[in-house]
Design a protein around this motif. Structure first.
Motif, PDB file in Angstrom:
ATOM      1  N   TYR A  38       0.850  -1.192   0.000  1.00 22.14           N
ATOM      2  CA  TYR A  38       0.000   0.000   0.000  1.00 22.14           C
ATOM      3  C   TYR A  38       0.885   1.240   0.000  1.00 22.14           C
ATOM      4  CZ  TYR A  38      -3.542  -3.354   1.588  1.00 22.14           C
ATOM      5  OH  TYR A  38      -4.382  -4.438   1.695  1.00 22.14           O
ATOM      6  N   ASP A  39       0.472   2.262  -0.730  1.00 24.88           N
ATOM      7  CA  ASP A  39       1.208   3.522  -0.803  1.00 24.88           C
ATOM      8  C   ASP A  39       0.678   4.485   0.258  1.00 24.88           C
ATOM      9  OD1 ASP A  39       2.424   5.980  -1.549  1.00 24.88           O
ATOM     10  OD2 ASP A  39       2.590   5.271  -3.622  1.00 24.88           O
ATOM     11  N   LEU A  40       1.594   4.977   1.100  1.00 22.55           N
ATOM     12  CA  LEU A  40       1.230   5.931   2.163  1.00 22.55           C
ATOM     13  C   LEU A  40       1.723   7.339   1.851  1.00 22.55           C
ATOM     14  CD1 LEU A  40       2.283   3.817   5.303  1.00 22.55           C
ATOM     15  CD2 LEU A  40       0.056   3.849   4.169  1.00 22.55           C
ATOM     16  N   THR A  41       2.311   7.554   0.685  1.00 17.48           N
ATOM     17  CA  THR A  41       3.037   8.791   0.402  1.00 17.48           C
ATOM     18  C   THR A  41       2.168  10.025   0.552  1.00 17.48           C
ATOM     19  OG1 THR A  41       4.373   7.540  -1.189  1.00 17.48           O
ATOM     20  CG2 THR A  41       4.519   9.942  -1.276  1.00 17.48           C
ATOM     21  N   ASP A  42       1.017  10.043  -0.099  1.00 16.54           N
ATOM     22  CA  ASP A  42       0.184  11.249  -0.120  1.00 16.54           C
ATOM     23  C   ASP A  42      -0.578  11.454   1.177  1.00 16.54           C
ATOM     24  OD1 ASP A  42       1.020  11.787  -2.693  1.00 16.54           O
ATOM     25  OD2 ASP A  42      -0.650  10.698  -3.613  1.00 16.54           O
ATOM     26  N   ASP A  43      -1.078  10.368   1.743  1.00 17.28           N
ATOM     27  CA  ASP A  43      -1.872  10.466   2.975  1.00 17.28           C
ATOM     28  C   ASP A  43      -1.655   9.204   3.791  1.00 17.28           C
ATOM     29  OD1 ASP A  43      -3.695  10.755   5.006  1.00 17.28           O
ATOM     30  OD2 ASP A  43      -5.395  11.238   3.708  1.00 17.28           O
ATOM     31  N   PRO A  44      -0.851   9.267   4.847  1.00 14.29           N
ATOM     32  CA  PRO A  44      -0.563   8.057   5.636  1.00 14.29           C
ATOM     33  C   PRO A  44      -1.791   7.463   6.312  1.00 14.29           C
ATOM     34  CG  PRO A  44       0.272  10.007   6.753  1.00 14.29           C
ATOM     35  CD  PRO A  44      -0.148  10.454   5.388  1.00 14.29           C
ATOM     36  N   ALA A  45      -2.881   8.231   6.396  1.00 13.34           N
ATOM     37  CA  ALA A  45      -4.099   7.709   7.015  1.00 13.34           C
ATOM     38  C   ALA A  45      -5.020   7.048   6.005  1.00 13.34           C
ATOM     39  CB  ALA A  45      -4.845   8.832   7.734  1.00 13.34           C
ATOM     40  N   ARG A  46      -4.685   7.145   4.713  1.00 12.41           N
ATOM     41  CA  ARG A  46      -5.518   6.531   3.677  1.00 12.41           C
ATOM     42  C   ARG A  46      -4.633   5.738   2.712  1.00 12.41           C
ATOM     43  NH1 ARG A  46     -10.659   8.074   3.541  1.00 12.41           N
ATOM     44  NH2 ARG A  46     -10.900   7.479   1.346  1.00 12.41           N
ATOM     45  N   PRO A  47      -4.228   4.545   3.092  1.00 11.60           N
ATOM     46  CA  PRO A  47      -3.358   3.739   2.237  1.00 11.60           C
ATOM     47  C   PRO A  47      -4.018   3.418   0.894  1.00 11.60           C
ATOM     48  CG  PRO A  47      -3.452   2.854   4.468  1.00 11.60           C
ATOM     49  CD  PRO A  47      -4.522   3.889   4.374  1.00 11.60           C
ATOM     50  N   LYS A  48      -3.217   3.466  -0.158  1.00 14.27           N
ATOM     51  CA  LYS A  48      -3.695   3.119  -1.497  1.00 14.27           C
ATOM     52  C   LYS A  48      -3.118   1.767  -1.902  1.00 14.27           C
ATOM     53  CE  LYS A  48      -3.869   7.960  -3.008  1.00 14.27           C
ATOM     54  NZ  LYS A  48      -3.300   8.945  -3.977  1.00 14.27           N
ATOM     55  N   ALA A  49      -3.993   0.854  -2.282  1.00 15.59           N
ATOM     56  CA  ALA A  49      -3.548  -0.484  -2.670  1.00 15.59           C
ATOM     57  C   ALA A  49      -2.643  -0.412  -3.892  1.00 15.59           C
ATOM     58  CB  ALA A  49      -4.751  -1.369  -2.951  1.00 15.59           C
ATOM     59  N   LEU A  50      -1.526  -1.154  -3.826  1.00 13.41           N
ATOM     60  CA  LEU A  50      -0.569  -1.177  -4.927  1.00 13.41           C
ATOM     61  C   LEU A  50      -0.505  -2.551  -5.594  1.00 13.41           C
ATOM     62  CD1 LEU A  50       2.512   0.791  -3.524  1.00 13.41           C
ATOM     63  CD2 LEU A  50       1.001   1.498  -5.379  1.00 13.41           C
ATOM     64  N   GLY A  51      -0.128  -3.562  -4.835  1.00 13.36           N
ATOM     65  CA  GLY A  51       0.074  -4.879  -5.420  1.00 13.36           C
ATOM     66  C   GLY A  51      -0.172  -5.981  -4.414  1.00 13.36           C
ATOM     67  N   GLU A  52      -0.162  -7.210  -4.915  1.00 15.13           N
ATOM     68  CA  GLU A  52      -0.402  -8.364  -4.043  1.00 15.13           C
ATOM     69  C   GLU A  52       0.329  -9.586  -4.575  1.00 15.13           C
ATOM     70  OE1 GLU A  52      -4.038 -11.141  -2.256  1.00 15.13           O
ATOM     71  OE2 GLU A  52      -4.496  -9.454  -3.588  1.00 15.13           O
ATOM     72  N   LEU A  53       0.928 -10.318  -3.660  1.00 19.43           N
ATOM     73  CA  LEU A  53       1.446 -11.649  -3.942  1.00 19.43           C
ATOM     74  C   LEU A  53       0.482 -12.616  -3.266  1.00 19.43           C
ATOM     75  CD1 LEU A  53       3.671 -13.497  -5.063  1.00 19.43           C
ATOM     76  CD2 LEU A  53       4.867 -13.219  -2.885  1.00 19.43           C
ATOM     77  N   SER A  54      -0.371 -13.237  -4.048  1.00 26.82           N
ATOM     78  CA  SER A  54      -1.445 -14.051  -3.499  1.00 26.82           C
ATOM     79  C   SER A  54      -0.922 -15.418  -3.074  1.00 26.82           C
ATOM     80  CB  SER A  54      -2.556 -14.213  -4.534  1.00 26.82           C
ATOM     81  OG  SER A  54      -3.623 -14.982  -4.011  1.00 26.82           O
ATOM     82  N   MET A  55      -1.114 -15.737  -1.793  1.00 31.06           N
ATOM     83  CA  MET A  55      -0.693 -17.021  -1.234  1.00 31.06           C
ATOM     84  C   MET A  55      -1.756 -17.469  -0.237  1.00 31.06           C
ATOM     85  SD  MET A  55       3.276 -15.896  -0.517  1.00 31.06           S
ATOM     86  CE  MET A  55       3.852 -17.499   0.008  1.00 31.06           C
ATOM     87  N   PRO A  56      -2.985 -17.706  -0.684  1.00 32.23           N
ATOM     88  CA  PRO A  56      -4.065 -18.050   0.256  1.00 32.23           C
ATOM     89  C   PRO A  56      -3.733 -19.303   1.043  1.00 32.23           C
ATOM     90  CG  PRO A  56      -4.699 -18.473  -2.029  1.00 32.23           C
ATOM     91  CD  PRO A  56      -3.433 -17.700  -2.081  1.00 32.23           C
ATOM     92  N   GLY A  57      -3.849 -19.190   2.351  1.00 34.12           N
ATOM     93  CA  GLY A  57      -3.486 -20.288   3.236  1.00 34.12           C
ATOM     94  C   GLY A  57      -2.129 -20.124   3.871  1.00 34.12           C
ATOM     95  N   MET A  58      -1.466 -18.988   3.592  1.00 37.89           N
ATOM     96  CA  MET A  58      -0.141 -18.751   4.168  1.00 37.89           C
ATOM     97  C   MET A  58      -0.234 -18.621   5.687  1.00 37.89           C
ATOM     98  SD  MET A  58       3.046 -18.402   3.837  1.00 37.89           S
ATOM     99  CE  MET A  58       4.500 -17.641   4.524  1.00 37.89           C
ATOM    100  N   TRP A  59       0.773 -19.180   6.364  1.00 40.59           N
ATOM    101  CA  TRP A  59       0.855 -19.122   7.830  1.00 40.59           C
ATOM    102  C   TRP A  59       2.326 -19.216   8.188  1.00 40.59           C
ATOM    103  CZ3 TRP A  59      -2.880 -17.582  10.794  1.00 40.59           C
ATOM    104  CH2 TRP A  59      -2.828 -17.799  12.163  1.00 40.59           C
ATOM    105  N   GLU A  60       2.998 -18.448   9.027  1.00 36.71           N
ATOM    106  CA  GLU A  60       2.241 -17.424   9.694  1.00 36.71           C
ATOM    107  C   GLU A  60       2.804 -16.039   9.411  1.00 36.71           C
ATOM    108  OE1 GLU A  60       0.886 -16.138  14.134  1.00 36.71           O
ATOM    109  OE2 GLU A  60       2.285 -17.759  13.888  1.00 36.71           O
ATOM    110  N   THR A  61       4.015 -15.951   8.967  1.00 39.86           N
ATOM    111  CA  THR A  61       4.624 -14.657   8.603  1.00 39.86           C
ATOM    112  C   THR A  61       4.646 -13.675   9.775  1.00 39.86           C
ATOM    113  OG1 THR A  61       2.675 -13.416   7.802  1.00 39.86           O
ATOM    114  CG2 THR A  61       3.691 -14.983   6.287  1.00 39.86           C
ATOM    115  N   GLU A  62       4.600 -14.185  11.005  1.00 39.26           N
ATOM    116  CA  GLU A  62       4.575 -13.300  12.170  1.00 39.26           C
ATOM    117  C   GLU A  62       5.872 -12.488  12.258  1.00 39.26           C
ATOM    118  OE1 GLU A  62       2.294 -14.167  16.170  1.00 39.26           O
ATOM    119  OE2 GLU A  62       4.297 -14.988  16.267  1.00 39.26           O
ATOM    120  N   ASP A  63       5.741 -11.224  12.601  1.00 42.85           N
ATOM    121  CA  ASP A  63       6.876 -10.314  12.728  1.00 42.85           C
ATOM    122  C   ASP A  63       7.720 -10.313  11.446  1.00 42.85           C
ATOM    123  OD1 ASP A  63       8.365  -8.387  14.021  1.00 42.85           O
ATOM    124  OD2 ASP A  63       9.686  -9.819  14.995  1.00 42.85           O
ATOM    125  N   THR A  64       7.068 -10.122  10.330  1.00 46.69           N
ATOM    126  CA  THR A  64       7.728 -10.105   9.026  1.00 46.69           C
ATOM    127  C   THR A  64       8.866  -9.087   8.992  1.00 46.69           C
ATOM    128  OG1 THR A  64       5.763 -10.856   7.844  1.00 46.69           O
ATOM    129  CG2 THR A  64       7.353  -9.578   6.573  1.00 46.69           C
TER     130      THR A  64
END
Length: 459
Positions: free
Chosen positions: A99-125
Motif C-alpha cells: 500500500y502507498d502511504l506517500t500522499d496520505d498516511p491515514a488513507r493507504p492506497k492499494a498497490l500490489g499483491e502476492l497471493s498465497m491463500p493459506g499462508m501461515w504465519e509470517t509473524e513479525d515479518t
C-alpha cells in the motif's frame, strides 16, 4: 540437522506455484495462541470506527479491511526528494500486500499483491531496506499442514517494484514460525514452532536455524541449529528474534530471553575466551530465564532492548547502567484474563557471565524483574473475553504501544519502568490486535479480524 526426511535438504529452492498448492491454514498462531479470524473483505477503502469501539486518548483515523487476515507489516521507502515513496507491506493469511502511504498516511492506497491463500504465519515479518526484499516465514501449519510433519521454510520476495511483488526463491528450513535478519540481512535466523516428529524426543520445541541469503535467489541453510539448551538446559521452542541497535540478537522463547553477538571479536563467557562471533557461531552475551512469579508460563514471545540510538526509547533504568533493561512479552492463555500473558521489564544485570547458559532445574538462573503490566482489569478491557494475552509491541520515547488480541491496542507510559501505566487505549468489538507499529507519528495495527487500523495518540 534433524529435518523431516526428504524435505529439509539444505539449499532446496522451489517455485511459488509448487510451494503454495495446499489447502487452508491451520488456525493457530503460536502454540498457545487463539484461533484467528478468517476470510477477506471486498474493498480497500478505510472505514470509520464502529459505534461499539472503546477508546481513550486515541483517534481512529481509518481501517483497511482489504487486509483482513493481517498478521504483520513493515515499511519501505523508495526514491528520493519529490519522488520519494512510502510503502506499507502487509503480510497475512492472504500472502503479501503493498500500500502507498506517500500522499496520505491515514488513507493507504492499494498497490500490489502476492497471493498465497493459506499462508501461515509470517509473524513479525522482516524486510531488507537496501535490497528491497521481504522474508516470509512458512510455519509447518501453513496450507493445511501440522507441527508433526508439515513443511516449513522461507519465501524471499522481491519488492523492488511494490506494485509487482514476486517470489525470488523458497527454501525449506526445519523451523518456520518466525524469521529475522541478522548482520544486515546477510543471514536469517528462523525459529519455532513445536518440534516435528522427526526431531529429538527430548526437545520441547524447535530452536534456531541459520540461512545464508547473500544470494537471495539461492538461500543456503546451515545444517546445525543454534540456541540450544535454552530452557534450563533443555532445547526448546525459540519463538522470535529481535536485533538491538548494538547488533545483539535476542532470542525469545520457552525458558526466557538470551542475547548473542553475531559479529566482531567478543569475549565468550561460556567458553571463557575471546573469539570471533558470526551468524552461524554466535557468542553468548547476556540474558536468561524470566522469574515465574512475573511470567508463570515462561514462554517469552518477543523482546526489545533500549540501547545505542534507541536508548531513549524506553524508561530510564535505575537498575544498573544504560542498556541493562530489556522489555519482554509473555504469551499465555488461561481461563479468564487474570493469568494471561504479561509485559515484563527485566534487568540484565548479573547475566553477562554466561549464567543463562548454565542454568539447570536444580540451580536455575533468573533475571531480576523490574516491572510488569497486564491488561486484566484495566480500563477499557472486556471482562467477558478470554483473549487477553500480551503480544507484540513497539516503543517510541516513553510510550510503549502493545497488542492484546481481543483487548485491543494499549498505550503505556514506561518512563518509570517499575510502574508501567496505561495512558490510552483503543478496542474494537471485533478486535484481534496482533502487532502495532509506530510510523510517521501514527500507529498502524495489524488486526487479524479487521485488517489494518490506523490510530493517532491524542494525549
Amino acid at each position: 540437522m534433524v529435518p523431516r526426511r526428504g524435505i529439509a535438504r539444505s539449499g532446496l529452492v522451489l517455485t511459488l506455484a509448487a510451494a503454495t498448492a495446499f489447502s487452508a491454514p491451520a488456525a493457530f498462531a503460536c502454540d498457545s495462541e487463539h484461533v484467528p479470524g478468517g476470510g477477506h473483505a471486498a474493498a480497500a477503502e478505510p472505514r470509520s470506527t464502529p459505534a461499539t469501539s472503546e477508546s481513550k486518548n486515541v483517534r481512529h483515523l481509518g481501517n483497511v479491511p482489504d487486509a483482513q487476515g493481517a498478521i504483520s507489516m513493515q515499511f519501505l521507502q523508495y526514491g528520493r526528494g519529490h519522488r520519494k515513496r512510502d510503502v506499507m507491506l502487509v503480510s497475512g493469511q492472504f500472502g503479501l500486500k503493498s500500500y502507498d502511504l506517500t500522499d496520505d498516511p491515514a488513507r493507504p492506497k492499494a498497490l500490489g499483491e502476492l497471493s498465497m491463500p493459506g499462508m501461515w504465519e509470517t509473524e513479525d515479518t522482516v524486510v531488507d531496506p537496501k535490497r528491497k526484499l521481504v522474508f516470509l516465514a512458512r510455519d509447518p501449519r501453513a496450507f493445511g499442514g501440522n507441527t508433526d510433519n508439515g513443511e516449513s521454510g522461507i519465501y524471499v520476495v522481491d519488492a523492488s517494484d511494490p506494485a509487482n511483488l514476486s517470489t525470488l526463491s523458497y527454501v525449506r528450513v526445519p523451523a518456520g514460525h518466525t524469521t529475522t535478519c541478522v548482520n544486515d540481512c546477510r543471514y536469517l535466523w528462523t525459529g519455532g514452532p513445536a518440534k516435528a516428529d522427526s526431531m529429538p524426543e527430548e526437545w520441547g520445541g524447535r530452536p534456531i536455524w541459520v540461512t545464508d541469503i547473500r544470494d537471495p535467489r539461492n538461500p543456503r541453510v546451515f545444517p546445525e541449529p543454534i540456541d540450544l539448551g535454552r530452557n534450563d538446559g533443555r532445547t526448546d521452542y525459540v519463538h522470535d528474534v529481535q536485533v538491538d541497535a548494538r547488533g545483539v540478537a535476542w532470542t525469545s522463547g520457552r525458558g526466557g530471553v538470551r542475547g548473542y553477538w553475531t559479529h566482531g571479536l567478543r569475549w565468550d563467557p561460556v567458553r571463557h575466551r575471546l573469539r570471533w562471533a558470526s551468524a552461524v557461531d554466535p557468542v553468548p552475551y547476556a540474558g536468561g530465564g524470566i522469574d515465574e512469579l512475573a511470567a508463570e508460563s515462561t514462554f517469552m514471545h518477543n523482546s526489545f532492548r533500549p540501547v545505542g540510538r534507541r536508548l531513549s526509547d524506553g524508561g530510564t533504568s535505575r537498575h544498573g547502567r544504560p542498556g541493562d533493561l530489556i522489555y519482554v512479552t509473555e504469551e499465555a492463555f488461561e481461563p479468564g484474563c487474570a493469568g494471561d500473558g504479561v509485559l515484563v521489564i527485566a534487568s540484565l544485570r548479573g547475566s553477562r557471565g554466561g549464567q543463562g547458559w548454565r542454568s539447570t532445574p536444580e540451580r536455575p538462573f533468573r533475571l531480576d524483574t523490574v516491572g510488569t503490566w497486564s491488561v486484566a482489569g484495566q480500563e477499557g478491557s472486556d471482562p467477558d473475553s478470554g483473549s487477553c494475552s500480551a503480544h507484540y509491541f513497539d516503543v517510541r520515547g516513553d510510550v510503549l504501544v502493545q497488542s492484546f488480541y481481543a483487548q485491543g491496542t494499549r498505550f503505556l507510559d514506561v518512563s518509570d519502568p517499575t510502574n508501567p501505566t496505561q495512558i490510552a487505549y483503543h478496542r474494537e468489538a471485533d478486535a484481534a490486535s496482533w502487532q502495532p507499529y509506530w510510523h510517521r507519528g501514527l500507529v498502524y495495527v495489524a488486526d487479524n479480524n479487521r485488517g489494518i487500523d490506523i490510530l493517532q495518540l491524542t494525549r
